[in-house]
Design a protein around this motif. Structure first.
Motif, PDB file in Angstrom:
ATOM      1  N   ARG A   1      10.124   6.454 -15.866  1.00  0.00           N
ATOM      2  CA  ARG A   1       9.446   5.294 -16.437  1.00  0.00           C
ATOM      3  C   ARG A   1       9.838   4.014 -15.714  1.00  0.00           C
ATOM      4  NH1 ARG A   1      12.134   3.525 -22.108  1.00  0.00           N
ATOM      5  NH2 ARG A   1      14.315   4.047 -21.705  1.00  0.00           N
ATOM      6  N   TYR A   2      11.010   4.011 -15.090  1.00  0.00           N
ATOM      7  CA  TYR A   2      11.423   2.846 -14.314  1.00  0.00           C
ATOM      8  C   TYR A   2      10.771   2.853 -12.935  1.00  0.00           C
ATOM      9  CZ  TYR A   2      14.981   2.853 -17.946  1.00  0.00           C
ATOM     10  OH  TYR A   2      15.631   2.862 -19.159  1.00  0.00           O
ATOM     11  N   THR A   3      10.775   4.001 -12.281  1.00  0.00           N
ATOM     12  CA  THR A   3      10.169   4.066 -10.958  1.00  0.00           C
ATOM     13  C   THR A   3       8.654   3.901 -11.045  1.00  0.00           C
ATOM     14  OG1 THR A   3      10.085   6.490 -11.067  1.00  0.00           O
ATOM     15  CG2 THR A   3      12.013   5.502 -10.056  1.00  0.00           C
ATOM     16  N   ASP A   4       8.041   4.413 -12.105  1.00  0.00           N
ATOM     17  CA  ASP A   4       6.602   4.221 -12.286  1.00  0.00           C
ATOM     18  C   ASP A   4       6.269   2.744 -12.454  1.00  0.00           C
ATOM     19  OD1 ASP A   4       6.106   6.890 -12.056  1.00  0.00           O
ATOM     20  OD2 ASP A   4       5.763   7.257 -14.188  1.00  0.00           O
ATOM     21  N   LEU A   5       7.134   2.006 -13.154  1.00  0.00           N
ATOM     22  CA  LEU A   5       6.906   0.578 -13.336  1.00  0.00           C
ATOM     23  C   LEU A   5       7.002  -0.144 -12.000  1.00  0.00           C
ATOM     24  CD1 LEU A   5       6.570  -1.937 -15.119  1.00  0.00           C
ATOM     25  CD2 LEU A   5       9.055  -1.967 -15.414  1.00  0.00           C
ATOM     26  N   MET A   6       8.002   0.177 -11.194  1.00  0.00           N
ATOM     27  CA  MET A   6       8.171  -0.487  -9.908  1.00  0.00           C
ATOM     28  C   MET A   6       6.998  -0.209  -8.975  1.00  0.00           C
ATOM     29  SD  MET A   6      12.176  -0.345  -8.812  1.00  0.00           S
ATOM     30  CE  MET A   6      12.482   1.389  -9.146  1.00  0.00           C
ATOM     31  N   ARG A   7       6.502   1.017  -9.007  1.00  0.00           N
ATOM     32  CA  ARG A   7       5.457   1.398  -8.056  1.00  0.00           C
ATOM     33  C   ARG A   7       4.068   1.365  -8.660  1.00  0.00           C
ATOM     34  NH1 ARG A   7       5.830   6.264  -7.667  1.00  0.00           N
ATOM     35  NH2 ARG A   7       7.543   6.667  -9.084  1.00  0.00           N
ATOM     36  N   LEU A   8       3.963   1.044  -9.969  1.00  0.00           N
ATOM     37  CA  LEU A   8       2.664   1.100 -10.658  1.00  0.00           C
ATOM     38  C   LEU A   8       1.990   2.434 -10.370  1.00  0.00           C
ATOM     39  CD1 LEU A   8       1.291  -2.482  -9.864  1.00  0.00           C
ATOM     40  CD2 LEU A   8       2.579  -1.743 -11.874  1.00  0.00           C
ATOM     41  N   SER A   9       2.778   3.513 -10.417  1.00  0.00           N
ATOM     42  CA  SER A   9       2.274   4.786  -9.917  1.00  0.00           C
ATOM     43  C   SER A   9       2.062   5.847 -10.986  1.00  0.00           C
ATOM     44  CB  SER A   9       3.254   5.363  -8.887  1.00  0.00           C
ATOM     45  OG  SER A   9       4.491   5.658  -9.507  1.00  0.00           O
ATOM     46  N   GLY A  10       2.344   5.538 -12.239  1.00  0.00           N
ATOM     47  CA  GLY A  10       2.154   6.532 -13.291  1.00  0.00           C
ATOM     48  C   GLY A  10       0.693   6.744 -13.614  1.00  0.00           C
ATOM     49  N   PRO A  11       0.393   7.549 -14.618  1.00  0.00           N
ATOM     50  CA  PRO A  11      -0.996   7.815 -15.005  1.00  0.00           C
ATOM     51  C   PRO A  11      -1.777   6.553 -15.352  1.00  0.00           C
ATOM     52  CG  PRO A  11       0.476   9.405 -16.025  1.00  0.00           C
ATOM     53  CD  PRO A  11       1.343   8.362 -15.388  1.00  0.00           C
ATOM     54  N   GLU A  12      -1.071   5.472 -15.722  1.00  0.00           N
ATOM     55  CA  GLU A  12      -1.747   4.217 -16.024  1.00  0.00           C
ATOM     56  C   GLU A  12      -1.556   3.199 -14.904  1.00  0.00           C
ATOM     57  OE1 GLU A  12      -0.277   2.874 -19.750  1.00  0.00           O
ATOM     58  OE2 GLU A  12      -1.059   4.587 -20.883  1.00  0.00           O
TER      59      GLU A  12
ATOM     60  N   LYS B   1      16.708  -0.299 -20.203  1.00  0.00           N
ATOM     61  CA  LYS B   1      16.414  -1.080 -19.004  1.00  0.00           C
ATOM     62  C   LYS B   1      17.138  -0.478 -17.800  1.00  0.00           C
ATOM     63  CE  LYS B   1      15.998  -5.413 -21.616  1.00  0.00           C
ATOM     64  NZ  LYS B   1      16.511  -6.804 -21.749  1.00  0.00           N
ATOM     65  N   MET B   2      16.674  -0.844 -16.618  1.00  0.00           N
ATOM     66  CA  MET B   2      17.349  -0.440 -15.389  1.00  0.00           C
ATOM     67  C   MET B   2      17.595  -1.683 -14.538  1.00  0.00           C
ATOM     68  SD  MET B   2      16.436   2.418 -12.464  1.00  0.00           S
ATOM     69  CE  MET B   2      15.224   1.506 -11.513  1.00  0.00           C
ATOM     70  N   LYS B   3      18.785  -1.745 -13.964  1.00  0.00           N
ATOM     71  CA  LYS B   3      19.144  -2.842 -13.074  1.00  0.00           C
ATOM     72  C   LYS B   3      19.566  -2.277 -11.731  1.00  0.00           C
ATOM     73  CE  LYS B   3      22.345  -6.796 -12.732  1.00  0.00           C
ATOM     74  NZ  LYS B   3      23.398  -7.558 -13.455  1.00  0.00           N
TER      75      LYS B   3
ATOM     76  N   ILE C   1      15.907  -6.385 -12.467  1.00  0.00           N
ATOM     77  CA  ILE C   1      15.996  -5.776 -13.792  1.00  0.00           C
ATOM     78  C   ILE C   1      14.599  -5.324 -14.211  1.00  0.00           C
ATOM     79  CG2 ILE C   1      16.569  -6.129 -16.225  1.00  0.00           C
ATOM     80  CD1 ILE C   1      18.547  -8.270 -15.348  1.00  0.00           C
ATOM     81  N   LEU C   2      14.485  -4.078 -14.639  1.00  0.00           N
ATOM     82  CA  LEU C   2      13.206  -3.511 -15.057  1.00  0.00           C
ATOM     83  C   LEU C   2      13.238  -3.228 -16.549  1.00  0.00           C
ATOM     84  CD1 LEU C   2      12.824  -0.865 -12.206  1.00  0.00           C
ATOM     85  CD2 LEU C   2      11.925  -3.180 -12.241  1.00  0.00           C
ATOM     86  N   ASP C   3      12.180  -3.622 -17.231  1.00  0.00           N
ATOM     87  CA  ASP C   3      12.052  -3.382 -18.667  1.00  0.00           C
ATOM     88  C   ASP C   3      10.700  -2.716 -18.931  1.00  0.00           C
ATOM     89  OD1 ASP C   3      11.876  -3.348 -21.399  1.00  0.00           O
ATOM     90  OD2 ASP C   3      12.468  -5.433 -21.691  1.00  0.00           O
TER      91      ASP C   3
END
Length: 265
Positions: free
Chosen positions: A171-182, A65-67, A79-81
């Motif tokens: 994987r944390y920044t992609d989750l925050m920005r919804l910017s990864g391949p998915e 996780k990242m906080k 907090i990102l999971d």
């Protein structure tokens, strides 16, 4: 819902600061109880009616996780999971929290409003220009990059990155920005083009200066990393305190780091 409004506004600012400090880099393996600690100074100016501000945030990574935590006892933490897709926002002043599930948000991307957002974000053009200019910042040898983002917003950035820092927080920044391949742009031509440009930035950004036009005002931000170290961390650091009350966000497209004008770095 006053507390939630304050929490949301603070979160966008905090998430922006965090994202301005994260880019693609080689991998870093951590044991479960060994954490990565990053201290960042965040400066902002140009907001109408507000004096320039400076605060300090701590980014903690452990247990998958990242906080991103404010040093203000009454501030807002995030907090990102990535395993669950949950983004949890805690307002310490109000002792409240709410959770947004990124995977659930993605399920609604077929709605016309989200399709329009995807189209708008796809119009963003990013160009990265590496330079030969180097300098030492807080003990790290850094190279200067010029970054321009045009389209939905006009943003100019100056990024000083240290190539010898092996950090992988995608994987944390992609989750925050919804910017990864998915993510929001998925594996589209626009998404691939944006990621390809950002991959030109080698290493971890130590100093990032950004200028953007926002409703007729020039907003300037600066993030400066002061410390990076590994240290033991308790699992409770990544949990919501038991006496905090859960609230509903109550807004579609709730504010995430993807709403902030940060792109990748």
């Amino acid at each position: 819902m006053k507390h939630l409004s304050v929490c949301s506004a603070r979160l966008v600012s905090l998430a922006l600061a965090a994202l301005l400090a994260l880019v693609l880099a080689p991998s870093l393996a951590l044991a479960d109880d060994e954490g990565l600690f990053i201290e960042t100074v965040n400066r902002r100016s140009g907001l109408s009616g507000e004096d320039p501000t400076e605060d300090v945030s701590h980014t903690l990574v452990a247990y998958g996780k990242m906080k991103v935590a404010s040093t203000d006892p009454n501030g807002t933490d995030m907090i990102l999971d990535p395993a669950t897709g949950d983004m949890t926002f805690m307002n310490h002043g109000a002792k409240e929290f709410y959770t947004i599930n990124a995977k659930g948000m993605m399920e609604g991307l077929s709605k016309p409003g989200m399709e329009q957002m995807r189209a708008l974000m796809g119009q963003t053009k990013i160009t990265v220009e590496p330079t030969d200019e180097t300098r030492e910042i807080n003990g790290w040898n850094c190279r200067k990059y010029r970054v321009a983002k045009t389209g939905l917003m006009e943003i100019e950035q100056e990024i000083w990155a240290a190539e010898d820092l092996n950090l992988d927080l995608d994987r944390y920044t992609d989750l925050m920005r919804l910017s990864g391949p998915e993510g929001l742009l998925a594996d589209s031509e626009a998404g691939r083009a944006q990621r390809a440009e950002l991959e030109k930035i080698k290493g971890y950004p130590i100093l990032t200066r950004s200028r953007m036009q926002l409703m007729g005002t020039t907003l300037e931000t600066e993030t400066e990393v002061r410390a990076i170290r590994r240290e033991p961390m308790a699992a409770t650091l990544f949990e919501v305190p038991a006496d905090y009350q859960e609230r509903e966000m109550g807004m579609p497209g709730a504010p995430t780091a993807g709403d902030a004008p940060s792109g990748h770095p």
